[in-house]
Design an enzyme around this catalytic site. Structure first.
Site, PDB file in Angstrom:
ATOM      1  N   GLU A  54      32.392 -56.900  62.888  1.00  0.00           N
ATOM      2  CA  GLU A  54      31.965 -55.624  63.457  1.00  0.00           C
ATOM      3  C   GLU A  54      30.487 -55.696  63.867  1.00  0.00           C
ATOM      4  O   GLU A  54      30.090 -55.229  64.944  1.00  0.00           O
ATOM      5  CB  GLU A  54      32.110 -54.485  62.443  1.00  0.00           C
ATOM      6  CG  GLU A  54      33.490 -54.347  61.818  1.00  0.00           C
ATOM      7  CD  GLU A  54      33.637 -55.178  60.549  1.00  0.00           C
ATOM      8  OE1 GLU A  54      33.166 -56.340  60.544  1.00  0.00           O
ATOM      9  OE2 GLU A  54      34.212 -54.660  59.575  1.00  0.00           O
ATOM     10  N   LEU A 274      50.673 -87.131  39.206  1.00  0.00           N
ATOM     11  CA  LEU A 274      49.922 -85.941  39.598  1.00  0.00           C
ATOM     12  C   LEU A 274      50.857 -84.754  39.823  1.00  0.00           C
ATOM     13  O   LEU A 274      50.571 -83.629  39.384  1.00  0.00           O
ATOM     14  CB  LEU A 274      49.118 -86.240  40.869  1.00  0.00           C
ATOM     15  CG  LEU A 274      48.039 -85.217  41.207  1.00  0.00           C
ATOM     16  CD1 LEU A 274      46.953 -85.207  40.140  1.00  0.00           C
ATOM     17  CD2 LEU A 274      47.430 -85.511  42.570  1.00  0.00           C
TER      18      LEU A 274
END
Lengths: 404, 404
Positions: A54, A274
């Site tokens: 804005e 992992l």
């Protein structure tokens, strides 16, 4: 009700928003319309430390030109002071008469802008194109809620759950359609994570590539987790994005640090150790399991210990879709909510400074340094949209909308 | 071209065929039509040692009544002498003027009936409703080709390929729809096979049951393979069909013996050791893998060593269908033909006496005997369609169409 000019302006603002980077702050676009509905100015947010959309748009108007105008914004104007002042106040002070915005600000700290505008006599309309705007900032908003990136854990396996044959060979378990799908999804992630074991054994490039092997435009930041060193000539070191190395097994800390770098969506690619760790810790939001129509048997499992001792602890999945990719089958799933499952939250949403790494978070080593050299002790936050993340640069301040 | 009356008669003959038992011989039905197309007699084959369908139908006519009639048969009239003479000769001698049959005899030994009929001046038409007739004798014909029953290997697993949690608990990995499907498929098999380890640990009933737990009408013969003893109070010993116990690991020999008993289609239910052995030996014709949307990790694998050392040896599957059963996903697949894969054949199709167990085939112990007692040394062939197989009865002679 929004006018035709305002609807057009919102469409434009959504396009403008995409010009900004994914990162610590949301992507936001803004258009200023004259009372007659003509476009007077446009703006978008260029990332942490720069003006909000804005304010960017207002800055292009001559003094006084904003008086009586309508601001069309993709996100509720903020009501908090970070590096910049509250946008609600900027709009009020500029004399804007009406604000049309798409999505309520999902953060506690920055919300309240609409109320402040109304209290100042500004005509406010919310909800125009809200779902498009929500999709645009979805990952950012989720990160505000959870304090960590959205985590997709992906693996390819034989139907019987193996990642490789007994001798370790695994090339092309899945076919070209599945591999293409993986690369397209990699390109949608902000980071791609592999363990040091996989990096050492498979030497993956961790890039997102087209079928012809060429690099796709969007590339996730490669992240390597684990305590083994990565060879100086490892393929990951030639990645177009500078890799991050975390010599730790503390996945929560790694995710907190990745969040502080504005990485909103990560793709865990392997290997089995992992992937199992992310599941064990309850840190997987989405699973992509590519199942090849093949049986391997043997000891090379796609998942190892995920913390299930008894059938009562089984990690139930909610399957979103099952699709065929050539001969392979892709299961897209998310863990079903289970009592006693570890909470995926790693930071409090009301926490004032999610931008910096939490105390105790590991500090990644920059790729260019020798693997054994101690890393910088200051956590470094960088904007991942820049082509070359400057890991040694001082942490830029952030005006993250979640800031208090 | 077949007349309307002949088409009706073939439909009737196919129904009659189903009244006969699945076993060493094919199911065959026959109808004798007058020259005007009226049904004069019906017949079907009641199993090894009983008249063939054509002869059964002819036997219901008065002497000379068959002269000028049409015989409608589901399978080519045989051309060999077993316990009964060749049906082709019986039809010729009865004065039958025309023969309409569905399916050419698929065995070398029994084929040639049509040619013999034609040579005797009988009008012969083949191929009416051939596909229905082929479906009816599909398993029997396959057994003639391969010398062993059709083998379906079934297991249920988590998405990551586990059959149970680390502590061995596995109850209800898959849901009720998958379990219902398994029971319906069990009911279509002639035998259901489990390993002694699974029988000891899970104490399965090995019955085919409805959702309410009641027994389905068709029950496969329970077969237990392995060298451990089965407890005297094991659930399998209360099965409506008397169980067969094979204290061996020689799966080829077991299948040869099951074939000799007329068991055309077997269902291998577990556990992982036995399923892996069938795959390792190349003895699985069809795989049913019920995948539950759950992750377990850990060491309880649905498959163990299936003989794949390197990715080049991977057992590729041809997936026939992937279907949802409640929350679970059923993969129906068959091993893709692979060079170097073990041949599934265990007997030569031209071998004159497939009805008797091959030399060296294991002899099952009848359930009623103490587990340690030596089994009968004579291989015993029984008709599995009888409710109570008499394992100690002398081997009935067979007029199997494959006999020389």
């Amino acid at each position: 009700m929004a006018s035709a000019a305002e609807i057009d302006a919102m469409r434009r603002a959504l396009l403008l928003a995409r010009r900004g980077p994914r990162g610590l702050n949301p992507q936001v676009g803004a258009v200023i319309l004259s009372p007659a509905g003509d476009v007077l100015a446009e703006g978008f947010h260029r990332g942490a430390g720069t003006p909000h959309a804005e304010v960017d748009a207002l800055s292009k108007l001559a003094p006084g030109e904003a008086r009586g105008t309508t601001a069309v914004v993709t996100l509720e104007p903020c009501n908090h002071t970070g590096r910049t002042g509250p946008c609600a106040v900027a709009l009020i002070e500029a004399g804007v008469a009406r604000v049309v915005y798409a999505l309520d600000d999902p953060t506690d700290a920055a919300a309240g802008g609409a109320e402040r505008l109304r209290a100042a006599g500004v005509d406010v309309e919310a909800g125009l194109a809200a779902s498009e705007a929500a999709a645009l900032v979805h990952d950012w908003a989720a990160l505000q809620r959870t304090g960590r990136p959205h985590v997709t854990v992906k693996w390819a396996q034989s139907l019987d759950g193996r990642a490789a044959a007994d001798d370790g060979t695994s090339q092309w378990i899945t076919g070209p359609a599945a591999r293409r799908d993986v690369h397209a999804r990699r390109a949608e992630a902000d980071a791609i994570i592999a363990g040091t074991g996989t990096v050492r054994s498979d030497d993956p490039a961790l890039t997102a590539r087209a079928a012809d092997g060429s690099l796709l435009e969007a590339q996730p930041v490669p992240v390597v987790i684990g305590e083994s060193d990565t060879a100086p000539d490892a393929a990951v070191r030639r990645h177009p994005r500078e890799p991050l190395f975390y010599a730790t097994h503390d996945l929560h800390a790694v995710l907190t640090d990745l969040a502080a770098r504005g990485l909103q969506r990560v793709f865990v690619e392997g290997g089995p150790t992992l992937a199992s760790a992310f599941l064990r810790e309850g840190l997987a939001d989405e699973l992509l399991v590519y199942v090849a129509p093949v049986l391997l048997g043997g000891s090379r499992l796609a998942l190892g210990d995920i913390g299930v001792a008894s059938i009562a602890d089984a990690r139930r999945l909610t399957v979103a879709s099952i699709q065929q990719l050539g001969d392979d089958t892709l299961f897209v799933a998310r863990p079903a909510a289970a009592p006693g499952a570890p909470t995926p939250r790693v930071a409090d949403p009301g926490e004032p400074t999610p931008r910096a790494a939490a105390p105790g978070a590991p500090t990644p080593r920059a790729a260019a340094r020798p693997a054994a050299q101690p890393a910088a002790t200051e956590p470094a936050a960088t904007e991942p949209a820049t082509a070359e993340p400057a890991f040694t640069a001082p942490a830029p301040a952030s005006d993250n909308r979640g800031d208090a």
